[in-house]
Design a protein around this motif. Structure first.
Motif, PDB file in Angstrom:
ATOM      1  N   SER A   9       3.691   1.455  -4.482  1.00  0.00           N
ATOM      2  CA  SER A   9       4.531   2.425  -3.782  1.00  0.00           C
ATOM      3  C   SER A   9       4.773   2.050  -2.324  1.00  0.00           C
ATOM      4  O   SER A   9       5.760   2.465  -1.735  1.00  0.00           O
ATOM      5  N   ARG A  10       3.922   1.242  -1.738  1.00  0.00           N
ATOM      6  CA  ARG A  10       4.065   0.937  -0.317  1.00  0.00           C
ATOM      7  C   ARG A  10       5.287   0.095  -0.013  1.00  0.00           C
ATOM      8  O   ARG A  10       5.832   0.150   1.065  1.00  0.00           O
ATOM      9  N   ASN A  11       5.730  -0.722  -0.950  1.00  0.00           N
ATOM     10  CA  ASN A  11       6.897  -1.572  -0.699  1.00  0.00           C
ATOM     11  C   ASN A  11       7.885  -1.609  -1.860  1.00  0.00           C
ATOM     12  O   ASN A  11       8.861  -2.335  -1.811  1.00  0.00           O
ATOM     13  N   ASN A  12       7.616  -0.871  -2.909  1.00  0.00           N
ATOM     14  CA  ASN A  12       8.466  -0.825  -4.108  1.00  0.00           C
ATOM     15  C   ASN A  12       8.713  -2.201  -4.716  1.00  0.00           C
ATOM     16  O   ASN A  12       9.689  -2.402  -5.405  1.00  0.00           O
ATOM     17  N   ILE A  50      -1.713  -8.375  -7.250  1.00  0.00           N
ATOM     18  CA  ILE A  50      -0.963  -7.556  -6.312  1.00  0.00           C
ATOM     19  C   ILE A  50      -1.660  -7.634  -4.959  1.00  0.00           C
ATOM     20  O   ILE A  50      -2.886  -7.554  -4.889  1.00  0.00           O
ATOM     21  N   SER A  51      -0.897  -7.848  -3.898  1.00  0.00           N
ATOM     22  CA  SER A  51      -1.505  -7.911  -2.569  1.00  0.00           C
ATOM     23  C   SER A  51      -1.582  -6.505  -1.992  1.00  0.00           C
ATOM     24  O   SER A  51      -0.669  -5.704  -2.147  1.00  0.00           O
ATOM     25  N   THR A  52      -2.695  -6.220  -1.333  1.00  0.00           N
ATOM     26  CA  THR A  52      -2.910  -4.890  -0.764  1.00  0.00           C
ATOM     27  C   THR A  52      -2.690  -4.941   0.751  1.00  0.00           C
ATOM     28  O   THR A  52      -2.966  -5.955   1.393  1.00  0.00           O
ATOM     29  N   ASN A  66       0.280   4.217  -4.274  1.00  0.00           N
ATOM     30  CA  ASN A  66       0.186   4.288  -5.733  1.00  0.00           C
ATOM     31  C   ASN A  66       0.579   2.949  -6.342  1.00  0.00           C
ATOM     32  O   ASN A  66       1.419   2.242  -5.801  1.00  0.00           O
ATOM     33  N   ILE A  67      -0.019   2.648  -7.466  1.00  0.00           N
ATOM     34  CA  ILE A  67       0.400   1.505  -8.272  1.00  0.00           C
ATOM     35  C   ILE A  67       0.882   2.074  -9.583  1.00  0.00           C
ATOM     36  O   ILE A  67       0.156   2.781 -10.272  1.00  0.00           O
ATOM     37  N   LEU A  68       2.109   1.761  -9.901  1.00  0.00           N
ATOM     38  CA  LEU A  68       2.741   2.325 -11.096  1.00  0.00           C
ATOM     39  C   LEU A  68       2.892   1.271 -12.161  1.00  0.00           C
ATOM     40  O   LEU A  68       3.146   0.158 -11.913  1.00  0.00           O
TER      41      LEU A  68
END
Length: 83
Positions: free
Chosen positions: A51-54, A71-73, A81-83
């Motif tokens: 969700s932070r960068n779509n 996935i980089s955090t 969120n991670i969808l």
């Protein structure tokens, strides 16, 4: 009496499964590359998005139905969120 049978195919949706270590409200290490993996029907496309960068990451399950993505955090903040 005449009976008619119709074959109507319904789309089947693959069920993507994750290991039990992935749960709601879990926290991830900041500024890291986090590995996500799981199982689904062989040959299907699996996608996750943050969700932070779509940004959407996509892979295809192998012949055994396994898949994995990194996935980089970001730095601390959120919630994300991670969808």
């Amino acid at each position: 009496m005449v009976l008619f049978f119709a074959y109507i195919p319904f789309p089947s949706f693959a069920q993507v499964k994750l290991p039990s270590i992935f749960t709601d409200n879990m926290m991830l290490q900041q500024k890291a590359s986090v590995k996500f993996w799981g199982w689904a029907t062989p040959g299907i496309t699996v996608s996750i998005a943050a969700s932070r960068n779509n940004k959407k990451l996509t892979t295809i399950t192998n012949a055994a139905g396994k898949w994995k993505l990194n996935i980089s955090t970001p730095a601390a903040g959120g919630p994300y969120n991670i969808l």
